[in-house]
Structure formats: C-alpha cells, structure tokens
Enzyme design. Structure first.
Site, mmCIF file in Angstrom:
data_model
loop_
_atom_site.group_PDB
_atom_site.id
_atom_site.type_symbol
_atom_site.label_atom_id
_atom_site.label_comp_id
_atom_site.label_asym_id
_atom_site.label_seq_id
_atom_site.Cartn_x
_atom_site.Cartn_y
_atom_site.Cartn_z
ATOM 1 N N ASP A 75 -6.379 19.555 -13.950
ATOM 2 C CA ASP A 75 -6.718 18.231 -14.493
ATOM 3 C C ASP A 75 -6.276 18.236 -15.960
ATOM 4 O OD1 ASP A 75 -7.983 16.023 -15.654
ATOM 5 O OD2 ASP A 75 -9.633 16.081 -14.219
ATOM 6 N N ARG A 130 0.839 -1.205 0.000
ATOM 7 C CA ARG A 130 0.000 0.000 0.000
ATOM 8 C C ARG A 130 0.867 1.245 0.000
ATOM 9 N NH1 ARG A 130 -1.266 1.424 4.767
ATOM 10 N NH2 ARG A 130 -2.283 -0.495 5.409
ATOM 11 N N TYR A 190 -15.610 18.137 -15.053
ATOM 12 C CA TYR A 190 -15.979 16.731 -15.237
ATOM 13 C C TYR A 190 -17.069 16.313 -14.232
ATOM 14 C CZ TYR A 190 -15.429 11.669 -15.333
ATOM 15 O OH TYR A 190 -15.654 10.327 -15.408
ATOM 16 N N LYS A 240 -7.456 7.393 -19.390
ATOM 17 C CA LYS A 240 -7.670 7.960 -20.717
ATOM 18 C C LYS A 240 -6.394 7.862 -21.569
ATOM 19 C CE LYS A 240 -11.560 8.743 -18.652
ATOM 20 N NZ LYS A 240 -11.871 9.964 -17.943
HETATM 21 C C1 PLP Z 1 -12.380 10.363 -16.632
HETATM 22 C C2 PLP Z 1 -12.028 11.647 -16.016
HETATM 23 C C3 PLP Z 1 -11.861 11.765 -14.622
HETATM 24 C C4 PLP Z 1 -12.126 10.618 -13.665
HETATM 25 O O1 PLP Z 1 -11.238 9.576 -13.862
HETATM 26 P P1 PLP Z 1 -11.576 8.037 -13.529
HETATM 27 O O2 PLP Z 1 -10.326 7.346 -13.899
HETATM 28 O O3 PLP Z 1 -12.763 7.661 -14.364
HETATM 29 O O4 PLP Z 1 -11.892 7.961 -12.067
HETATM 30 C C5 PLP Z 1 -11.478 12.999 -14.121
HETATM 31 N N1 PLP Z 1 -11.290 14.071 -14.923
HETATM 32 C C6 PLP Z 1 -11.464 13.989 -16.255
HETATM 33 C C7 PLP Z 1 -11.231 15.211 -17.085
HETATM 34 C C8 PLP Z 1 -11.834 12.787 -16.856
HETATM 35 O O5 PLP Z 1 -12.011 12.736 -18.185
#
Ligand code: PLP
Length: 416
Positions: free
Chosen positions: A174, A50, A102, A199
């Site tokens: 982000d 962890r 988001y 992504k």
């Molecule tokens: C998908 C996404 C998230 C969340 O990520 P997860 O891996 O699905 O928890 C946060 N910010 C943006 C811009 C995203 O596209």
C-alpha cells in the site's frame, strides 16, 4: 514521441492533446455507459463501461507507468482496490498483514477472515524473527504498508519482499502515504501496488478512489477480468478528476514534504512536544531505511503534545490553517487526533500495544506557505500550554471512555 519520458512528464502529460475528435488539449470525459459495436461480432476497443472506459484507462496507464508496473485497474475506492487483490486468492489462503495497518484494511481483512474466506495473521514487521516464524506457515499474500499510520514506522520493502518470495507468497504494498513520486515498491520486489487515490494522487480531497498496479502482465489482466466480474471499477468522472489531480502530483508533494521537514524540525525543538514521528528526522528509527528506499520523506507526520486532554483540545481548537479532519494528502493542511478519530475503533488496549498514545496528533501538510503553517502551530502550542492543568490520569481516561461509549451508541463508520 519521447522514448523514456521522466515520471514528472508522465504525470503532467498523460492524455494531453490526445483527443482525435476535436483536438481538445485537455482530455475529454467519456461518461457513456455503453459503446457502439463496429459491426456484427465486432466490438470496438470499448463495449461496456464496467469493463472498460477511456478515462479510467488513461489514469490506469499513467499510474502503471509511474509505478513501473505492467498494468493497473482503477477502482471505486482504496478499500475496493485492496479487496480486488484479495479476490485473486484461493479460498482460505493465508494473508499476512502488519498489526498496525490502516483501520479500514484491518476491518476488511478481519471480516473476510471471520467468513473463512481467508486466514489472517497480523505481525509486527519490525520484529524479523516473528515475521519469519509467520512466513513458515504457507503464506499466499503479504501486505506491506509503509510509512505506517499514524506513527510513520518504516518497513524495509526489499527485505520483506525477498523473505515473502522465498516463503512462496506474493507481496502487495500500500503506497498511499508516499505515492510513486517518492516510493516505487515494484522496483523493490512487490508484485502489486495499491493506492487510495483519494489521498496524494488526486490530492484535492474531492474524490474517493483507488488503484491496483500489477508488476506482471498476466496478473494485471487477471485483475482487470476480476474487476469486471465484481464491478469494483471506478467512475469515469472520478478517474477524470484524479487524472487532473495527478498532473500536479510531483510539484505538490515536493512542496508539501519540504514544508513537512521544516515543521518536523520546528516541532522537535518545542518544549511542549514530547516526540515527533517523521522519517526525515535522523532520530526516527526508520530513517536509514527511508533514506535508502524513498525518494523523499513525505508530508505526513505525527507528534506527542504534553498536557493531557486539555492541551489536545486547546491545540485543535486554536489552529486556524490546520483543519480538524480525517484523511490526508490533499492541498489543505489537516490535523487529526488518532485516539478519538481515525483510530478510535481500535480500543484503548490495542492502541496502547500499537503505541498510539492519547497525546498523539497527526498532521497532513498542505500547500499553504510554510511560514504561515509554522506561525499557526506556534500560536496553537502556546495556547495549549496555557490550557488548564491536566486532569488526573484516571479521571481523564474515565471521561474519554464515557464519551466514546456515548458516541458508539449511534452506529458510526469510523475506520478511515
Ligand atoms: C485511505 C486509505 C485507504 C482506504 O482508501 P479509501 O479510498 O478511503 O477507500 C487504504 N490505505 C491507506 C494507507 C489509506 O490511507
């Protein structure tokens, strides 16, 4: 050893030929939950999974290098990454976030605000005066998301970071939609960079994961300690897969955005298309900022299709290479209808304010040949314009609401 390896080299080469046990060229996967102590009161580099794991560290070090940060923590999801940053704040701290951030982020911020763990203000970051007014109210953290989802609005990271800093706030950006291959928020003034590695970074739609990169070493250390306290660290196998995906990040996103540019140009010329939202188009309101702060325009775009629900339905059922699905950034092309999919939970009124129309479709451009993608879109556009005449507006909206209400009687988690 190369002194200052280029980002492409960091991405492709991280962990290669680093195995000291057997000389494996591809880095081994360490699934072990626990590690041998070298002796009494002598833990090795790792003691418990962890707290630390070689695969997670390998990925975190590469991502910290690519983002120009001091260190990184790899988490179990993008949401866990955002919550890890929130976990650094004092109770009741003022968090400022974009009103069109988001959906999952919005849900998390609102839930923590409802529990009084933080105080939340949502703002339109394009409205300078409104944002400045919010920033007078002792903000602790300003969250930036650019380009935005699904309209690809661009926020000037350097400008907002400077104003946030003057107001005494830290800035978290982000960077999921572009990846460090195309945008490096720390160089523009951000204190933290957050990713959903689900992504572009993994890029193959087979891992849910996240990362937080900190610009400052003490903050990186604090993140590591807190991730161990709350246990939000990601699994070794997910880190290993994401490292594998990261090796090809640069050529993937380069090709994907090249295709996205051609597709945006094509769509903008079609009579059935009322508007195209892609920062690479000179007509896009954020084009000049994107040109300045991004290394490319990315591979996400959205567009408004004429012809009501019938056209949307016909289009999404006619495409063959574009899969109707949420998420983005993978090697496969996807199409999503925000009003009924990713942004359904917002409700009609909030969507109207955010400018997300019922005619909007979002595309994530993959690695298929651009000629095939264009042919697929062309055929689907033809099919959509041959779709039956649109219902009258009232009738159409009533049907949509009924369907959504029916869907929502079953609990469904739809902020993705
Ligand atoms: C998908 C996404 C998230 C969340 O990520 P997860 O891996 O699905 O928890 C946060 N910010 C943006 C811009 C995203 O596209």
């Amino acid at each position: 050893m190369i002194d200052q390896p280029k980002p492409e080299t960091v991405a492709a080469g991280h962990g290669v030929a680093s195995d000291t046990a057997f000389g494996a060229v591809s880095p081994p996967l360490y699934l072990s939950s626990t590690f041998v102590f070298e002796g009494y009161e002598q833990p090795g580099r790792y003691d418990y999974g962890r707290a630390g794991n070689p695969n997670r560290d390998m990925l975190g070090e590469a991502l910290a290098a690519l983002e120009g940060g001091a260190g990184a923590v790899v988490t179990s999801s993008g949401m866990a990454a955002i919550d890890l940053v929130l976990g650094q704040l004092e109770g009741g701290a003022h968090v400022v976030a974009p009103h069109d951030c988001y959906g999952g982020t919005l849900r998390l911020l609102k839930a923590r605000a409802a529990k009084k763990q933080l105080r939340l203000t949502l703002a339109d970051f394009a409205d300078h005066a409104a944002l400045d007014a919010v920033l007078t109210d002792t903000p602790a953290l300003v969250l930036i998301e650019t380009p935005s989802n699904p309209l690809m609005r661009i926020v000037d990271i350097a400008d907002v970071s400077a104003r946030a800093r003057t107001a005494g706030a830290l800035v978290a950006a982000d960077n999921t939609f572009l990846s460090p291959a195309l945008q490096r928020p720390i160089a523009l003034g951000a204190d933290y960079v957050i990713h959903s590695t689900t992504k572009y970074l993994n890029g193959h739609s087979d891992v849910i994961g996240g990362v937080v990169v900190a610009a400052d070493p003490a903050r990186a250390e604090a993140l590591r300690a807190w991730a161990n306290v709350t246990g939000v660290t990601g699994s070794p196998f997910d880190a290993w897969l994401t490292s594998r995906g990261l090796r090809t990040l640069f050529p993937r996103i380069e090709r994907q955005q090249q295709s996205a540019g051609a597709i945006a140009t094509f769509l903008a010329e079609q009579p059935q298309v009322a508007a195209v939202h892609y920062p690479g188009l000179a007509t896009h309101p954020g084009h000049a900022i994107a040109l300045r702060q991004q290394g490319g325009f990315g591979a996400m775009l959205s567009f408004e299709l004429e012809g009501g629900v019938a056209a949307i339905k016909s289009f999404t059922e006619s495409v063959q290479l574009f899969t109707l699905a949420e998420s983005l950034g993978g090697i496969e092309s996807l199409v999503a209808h925000p009003a009924t999919m990713t942004h359904a939970d917002m409700g009609m009124e909030a969507r109207r304010i955010a400018g997300i129309s019922d005619q909007l479709l979002r595309l994530s451009i993959g690695l298929e040949h651009v000629d095939d993608l264009l042919a697929d879109l062309e055929r689907a556009l033809e099919a959509s314009s041959a779709a039956p005449a649109p219902l009258c507006r009232q009738e159409e909206l009533a049907r949509r609401e009924n369907r959504l209400r029916a869907q929502h009687t079953a609990p469904r988690d739809s902020a993705r």
